[in-house]
Structure formats: structure tokens, C-alpha cells
Enzyme design. Structure first.
Site, PDB file in Angstrom:
ATOM      1  N   LYS A  55      -2.446 -19.429   4.928  1.00  0.00           N
ATOM      2  CA  LYS A  55      -3.390 -19.659   6.018  1.00  0.00           C
ATOM      3  C   LYS A  55      -3.516 -18.376   6.836  1.00  0.00           C
ATOM      4  O   LYS A  55      -2.612 -17.534   6.780  1.00  0.00           O
ATOM      5  CB  LYS A  55      -2.938 -20.819   6.896  1.00  0.00           C
ATOM      6  CG  LYS A  55      -1.871 -20.468   7.943  1.00  0.00           C
ATOM      7  CD  LYS A  55      -1.702 -21.593   8.915  1.00  0.00           C
ATOM      8  CE  LYS A  55      -0.842 -21.171  10.083  1.00  0.00           C
ATOM      9  NZ  LYS A  55      -1.516 -20.383  11.093  1.00  0.00           N
ATOM     10  N   HIS A 105       3.145 -24.431   5.673  1.00  0.00           N
ATOM     11  CA  HIS A 105       4.606 -24.567   5.606  1.00  0.00           C
ATOM     12  C   HIS A 105       5.117 -25.819   6.300  1.00  0.00           C
ATOM     13  O   HIS A 105       6.231 -26.277   6.024  1.00  0.00           O
ATOM     14  CB  HIS A 105       5.291 -23.311   6.166  1.00  0.00           C
ATOM     15  CG  HIS A 105       5.240 -23.167   7.651  1.00  0.00           C
ATOM     16  ND1 HIS A 105       4.231 -22.513   8.299  1.00  0.00           N
ATOM     17  CD2 HIS A 105       6.088 -23.597   8.613  1.00  0.00           C
ATOM     18  CE1 HIS A 105       4.455 -22.530   9.602  1.00  0.00           C
ATOM     19  NE2 HIS A 105       5.566 -23.186   9.819  1.00  0.00           N
ATOM     20  N   HIS A 131      -1.826 -27.127  10.700  1.00  0.00           N
ATOM     21  CA  HIS A 131      -0.545 -27.812  10.890  1.00  0.00           C
ATOM     22  C   HIS A 131      -0.703 -29.221  11.458  1.00  0.00           C
ATOM     23  O   HIS A 131      -0.228 -30.201  10.885  1.00  0.00           O
ATOM     24  CB  HIS A 131       0.354 -26.999  11.816  1.00  0.00           C
ATOM     25  CG  HIS A 131       0.721 -25.654  11.297  1.00  0.00           C
ATOM     26  ND1 HIS A 131       0.834 -25.365   9.958  1.00  0.00           N
ATOM     27  CD2 HIS A 131       1.031 -24.505  11.942  1.00  0.00           C
ATOM     28  CE1 HIS A 131       1.184 -24.096   9.802  1.00  0.00           C
ATOM     29  NE2 HIS A 131       1.300 -23.560  10.989  1.00  0.00           N
ATOM     30  N   ARG A 144       0.807  -1.221   0.000  1.00  0.00           N
ATOM     31  CA  ARG A 144       0.000   0.000   0.000  1.00  0.00           C
ATOM     32  C   ARG A 144       0.840   1.271   0.000  1.00  0.00           C
ATOM     33  O   ARG A 144       0.339   2.355  -0.275  1.00  0.00           O
ATOM     34  CB  ARG A 144      -0.937  -0.004   1.207  1.00  0.00           C
ATOM     35  CG  ARG A 144      -2.011  -1.077   1.130  1.00  0.00           C
ATOM     36  CD  ARG A 144      -2.896  -1.070   2.358  1.00  0.00           C
ATOM     37  NE  ARG A 144      -2.143  -1.401   3.565  1.00  0.00           N
ATOM     38  CZ  ARG A 144      -2.649  -1.392   4.789  1.00  0.00           C
ATOM     39  NH1 ARG A 144      -3.917  -1.029   4.962  1.00  0.00           N
ATOM     40  NH2 ARG A 144      -1.915  -1.720   5.825  1.00  0.00           N
ATOM     41  N   GLU A 157       5.818 -23.788  21.305  1.00  0.00           N
ATOM     42  CA  GLU A 157       6.461 -22.517  20.980  1.00  0.00           C
ATOM     43  C   GLU A 157       6.807 -21.757  22.245  1.00  0.00           C
ATOM     44  O   GLU A 157       6.024 -21.724  23.194  1.00  0.00           O
ATOM     45  CB  GLU A 157       5.536 -21.670  20.103  1.00  0.00           C
ATOM     46  CG  GLU A 157       5.187 -22.316  18.760  1.00  0.00           C
ATOM     47  CD  GLU A 157       4.270 -21.441  17.935  1.00  0.00           C
ATOM     48  OE1 GLU A 157       4.769 -20.812  16.988  1.00  0.00           O
ATOM     49  OE2 GLU A 157       3.076 -21.376  18.248  1.00  0.00           O
TER      50      GLU A 157
END
Length: 484
Positions: free
Chosen positions: A144, A174, A236, A45, A212
Site C-alpha cells: 500500500k 499488514h 487498514h 539503486r 499512534e
């Protein structure tokens, strides 16, 4: 001669493009694998020219690429492929300017990578078509999340389908680009050693963990309305589960592999209000310490103070109702602010019917452990005799590595390199088909409805731990424990 393709990245100045896409494309160029790629056109943008974008791209590559992979000569070649066009989603004239640029080149096709908000996918595709920028050899890559639930997913798919055929649509996850996930196909269907034992006669349980360390700060507009179940399990974890559990395909063609994955997703037993309490755990991180640093709790983050119904951790006990896997629990868990970052698949085999060995440690079993991150490897956990002069044989665990460590270092690559290369060549094997995504959403929607019907609580856990105690109890009630 290979067909030349222009790659157009919508959201080309965004975080995903800066951290993953452009570094992956640079690596493909560096390794001589981008011969089919003509130009890389980033859209955004902001008002800027191509030279300004090239400088931004260079700064980001220096930031995100490993130091050993940077080469000024390679960059001087790569930068000539980079172009920038300002495109705002609702401005038809911007798409006409983009189409004009694409017509100036020598490419025979376009690959449009949509790294924007999914709500814009339909409009972007329609604007491209109206500007005359979609031809016989045009393809589109969708990032996603594809929607917030089944209905929104179907709406996005319908809008995209008005412009791009299913054969020209690449839905990316991924995790499917990871070397070890792909190696599952070789492990299962290329080795007679494992294939006969890949069923409920020999397998006791399967665990899939995606842990994570990071929190969710900076993702307020997305995560507050999403949560761990929608963000991670729907795509995933269910994609990994489907590859682990699939039947042998008729061939390695994309359609045959995805047919078998679909059968698994359709065989998942629904988790409903009747069993949701025994099958699921919701969690949310409170303040704690990760890697020696104090961190805030989820609801203490500025963006999430009103997200009391959003989970940052989820654990599930899934069942696959088919002949191969009946009676084998699949335990799934994922969360933020856990003790460490790692992803793995654990295939736990059944114990012998009785033991010949004194003091046999009952908690030790044969396991096949497939590490997805941070390192990718496969290891087999067996039991051997404990060395020493002893009156009786005693057992000890031994870990056998089934991957070549040196080869893994030399041939390592980021998942986006694999997926971008496949998309450029039109190979859909590692991408999700429409019915896969929608079937996964259908299963997830049932869980969400059950949580709402039962008012399922969210259990707190301290940041830096492996989730709430209820997740340990979920698996312990079956006499098992998480592999850590």
C-alpha cells in the site's frame, strides 16, 4: 517436493525491507518455515556487491530483531540466501541482469515484492516481462497505498494486470496478518456462543481505533498529499471493518472469504455533502507532549508547512445497509501524535430493557474488546456482583480474558511473517482482491468530495491527547463514549 521460489524485493535497501521484511524472513528461516524459499534477491539503486549488502542486512537485523532471536549460526545460514542486484526502474539492462541471475538458480517460480513508490508498479512489471523474468509460476506482492484515489488505483491495477493475473497478484495489508484479526474468524464462526449475538438485535455499536504516538516527520513527499483518511481508513480500518461485519463464508477458501468482505464494502452507506458534517471529524495535531517529551505541531514540521489541508486525525460514523447491521453505528478513528499507541475493536452489546439492581451504573455495558496492538488479546467485559456484605446487590465490571497469555507469548509472530509465508505458498486469503481495494476507494472518494464541497474544517488537537473535542462529540451525540 515443494516448488522452490526466489523472492525478489524491489526497494530491498529501503526502510520497509530493513525494518520488516528481512527480519520476518530471518524469523521464518530460524523457525524452519522457509523451506520453499530458495534465494532472497534485494534490488536497489545503489551500486554495491552482494557482500556489502549482506553486511548492511546483518546490521539492520541486529538493530530490529529482539536480542533473544539473534543467533550467529542461523545468520551464517541465512546470509547465503541473500543476494543484491542494482535495478533502477527505467533501465532495461538492469532487469536483464536480474533475469540472468534468476535463471542461474534452481527455483521454479519467482515472488516479486514491490516495496517502492506505487507509481513505479506498472513500469516494474512491464520491465520484468520484457526481460523474460515473468513465467507461469511468477507472482507479485503490492504494498500500500494502491493509488491516491479510485482513478489512480484503477490505473495501477490495470498496468499490473497486463503482466500478472489476479490469481498471481497479492495486495498486502499488514493488519490482516495480525493473529487477532485472523482469530476473528475463529471467534465468530467457531463458537456458537457469539455467532447468534453478532447482529443488530444484540449489538449496540462497534468501535475500531488505530491510535499512534508517532508523528509524520520523514514522510513529507507522501503524507502531505495523503492524510489520515487515505493513509489508514481506506485500507487498514475498512479491511478490519469488513471482517468484523462479514456474513459466514461458504468455506475458508480465499475466494469465499473475500466475496463476503466485498458485500460489506458495497453495503457501506455513502457519506456525502448532505451528512458529512454529522458523520466525520478531521483533526490536525498541534504542539504538545507525548510520553513526557515536547513535540512540534504538524504545520511546524519542516516538511508540512504548506500542508494546511492535510488531516492527521479522522473520526467517522459509518453505517452498513444490510439486514444484519442496519441501525448499528460503526465508529472509526485513527490519528497521529495521540496519547498512546494501540489498536482495538470494541463490540458493545445492548443493555437489558430494564435493571433489577440499585444504583446500576448505566454507562457500563457488556463489551467484547479485541486488542490488535501493541499486545494482541481478546477480552469480554461483563458485570458481576460487587463483593461484600451489603443489603442490596450492586454491580461492578469484570474483564474475562479469552486468550491464553502464555501461548500468545510463545507463538507470537510479526504480521509480515504470516503474510510472507502465505505469499510464498500462494495463499491469497489474507490479501486484498482488486474489487475490494477499488470499492474502498470509491467510498473514500465520496467523503473527500464532500469535504471539498462543504469546505470541512480541520480541528486542532494537542499532541498527546486522543484527538479533537469534536471526535468526542461525534459519538456523544448518540449517548456513547469512546472506549479508552
Amino acid at each position: 517436493m515443494s516448488q522452490l521460489v526466489d523472492l525478489v524485493i524491489f526497494g530491498g535497501t529501503g526502510d520497509l525491507s530493513s525494518r520488516k521484511l528481512l527480519p520476518a524472513l530471518f524469523q521464518l528461516h530460524r523457525h524452519g518455515l522457509a523451506e520453499r524459499l530458495q534465494r532472497i534477491v534485494a534490488t536497489g539503486r545503489s551500486e554495491m556487491d552482494t557482500d556489502a549488502f549482506r553486511q548492511i542486512a546483518r546490521d539492520n537485523l541486529l538493530r530490529y530483531l529482539p536480542d533473544d532471536d539473534w543467533d550467529e549460526t542461523i545468520w551464517s545460514e541465512f546470509r547465503e540466501r541473500l543476494h543484491y542486484v542494482r535495478v533502477e526502474a527505467a533501465h532495461a539492462e538492469h532487469y536483464r541482469a536480474l533475469a540472468s541471475l534468476l535463471q542461474e538458480g534452481h527455483s521454479q517460480g519467482q515472488l516479486y515484492y514491490l516495496a517502492t513508490l506505487p507509481a513505479l508498479y506498472g513500469e516494474i512489471c512491464q520491465q520484468l516481462q520484457a526481460a523474460g523474468a515473468v513465467g507461469e509460476h511468477s507472482r507479485v506482492v503490492l504494498e500500500k497505498p494502491l493509488g491516491h484515489d479510485l482513478a489512480s488505483c484503477q490505473q495501477i491495477n490495470h498496468q499490473v494486470d497486463q503482466v500478472f493475473s489476479e490469481e498471481a497478484t497479492f495486495r498486502i495489508d499488514h493488519y490482516l496478518g495480525k493473529e487477532t484479526v485472523q482469530n476473528l474468524l475463529a471467534l465468530r464462526f467457531g463458537n456458537q456462543l457469539f455467532q447468534p449475538m453478532w447482529n443488530n438485535t444484540f449489538v449496540s455499536s462497534v468501535q475500531i481505533t488505530v491510535a499512534e504516538e508517532i508523528g509524520v516527520a520523514g514522510r513529507g513527499s507522501y503524507y502531505a498529499e495523503t492524510g489520515a483518511l487515505r493513509d489508514m481508513v481506506q485500507n487498514h480500518l475498512l479491511q478490519v471493518l469488513s471482517i468484523v461485519a462479514m456474513e459466514p463464508p461458504a468455506s475458508l477458501q480465499a475466494s469465499d472469504i473475500r466475496d463476503e468482505k466485498m458485500k460489506v464494502l458495497r453495503s457501506l452507506e455513502p457519506i456525502t455533502a448532505a451528512n458529512v458534517k454529522e458523520r466525520t471529524v478531521r483533526g490536525r495535531y498541534a504542539e504538545g507532549a507525548v510520553d513526557g517529551h515536547a513535540v512540534k505541531g504538524f504545520l511546524e514540521e519542516d516538511e508540512f508547512q504548506h500542508a494546511e489541508d492535510t488531516e492527521t486525525f479522522v473520526a467517522l460514523k459509518a453505517s452498513i445497509n444490510n439486514w444484519r447491521w442496519a441501525g448499528v453505528p460503526f465508529y472509526l478513528r485513527t490519528g497521529k501524535r495521540l496519547s498512546r499507541r494501540y489498536s482495538e475493536i470494541v463490540i458493545e452489546y445492548r443493555r437489558p430493557p430494564f435493571s433489577l439492581f440499585a444504583n446500576d451504573p448505566q454507562e457500563l455495558t457488556n463489551k467484547l474488546v479485541i486488542h490488535l496492538q501493541p499486545e494482541e488479546s481478546i477480552s469480554l467485559h461483563t458485570l458481576n456482583k460487587k463483593p461484600g456484605l451489603r443489603s442490596k446487590l450492586k454491580l461492578q465490571p469484570v474483564e474475562l480474558h479469552l486468550t491464553d497469555d502464555q501461548q500468545r507469548v510463545e507463538d507470537s509472530y510479526d504480521a509480515y511473517e504470516r503474510l510472507l509465508l502465505d505469499a510464498l505458498h500462494g495463499d491469497q486469503t489474507l490479501f486484498m482482491r482488486r474489487d475490494e481495494v477499488e470499492t474502498a476507494w470509491r467510498w473514500i472518494d465520496t467523503i473527500i468530495a464532500a469535504w471539498e464541497e462543504n469546505s470541512t474544517p480541520i480541528k486542532n488537537y494537542n499532541a498527546g491527547t486522543m484527538g479533537p473535542n469534536a471526535a468526542t462529540a461525534l459519538i456523544a451525540v448518540d449517548g456513547r463514549q469512546w472506549h479508552e
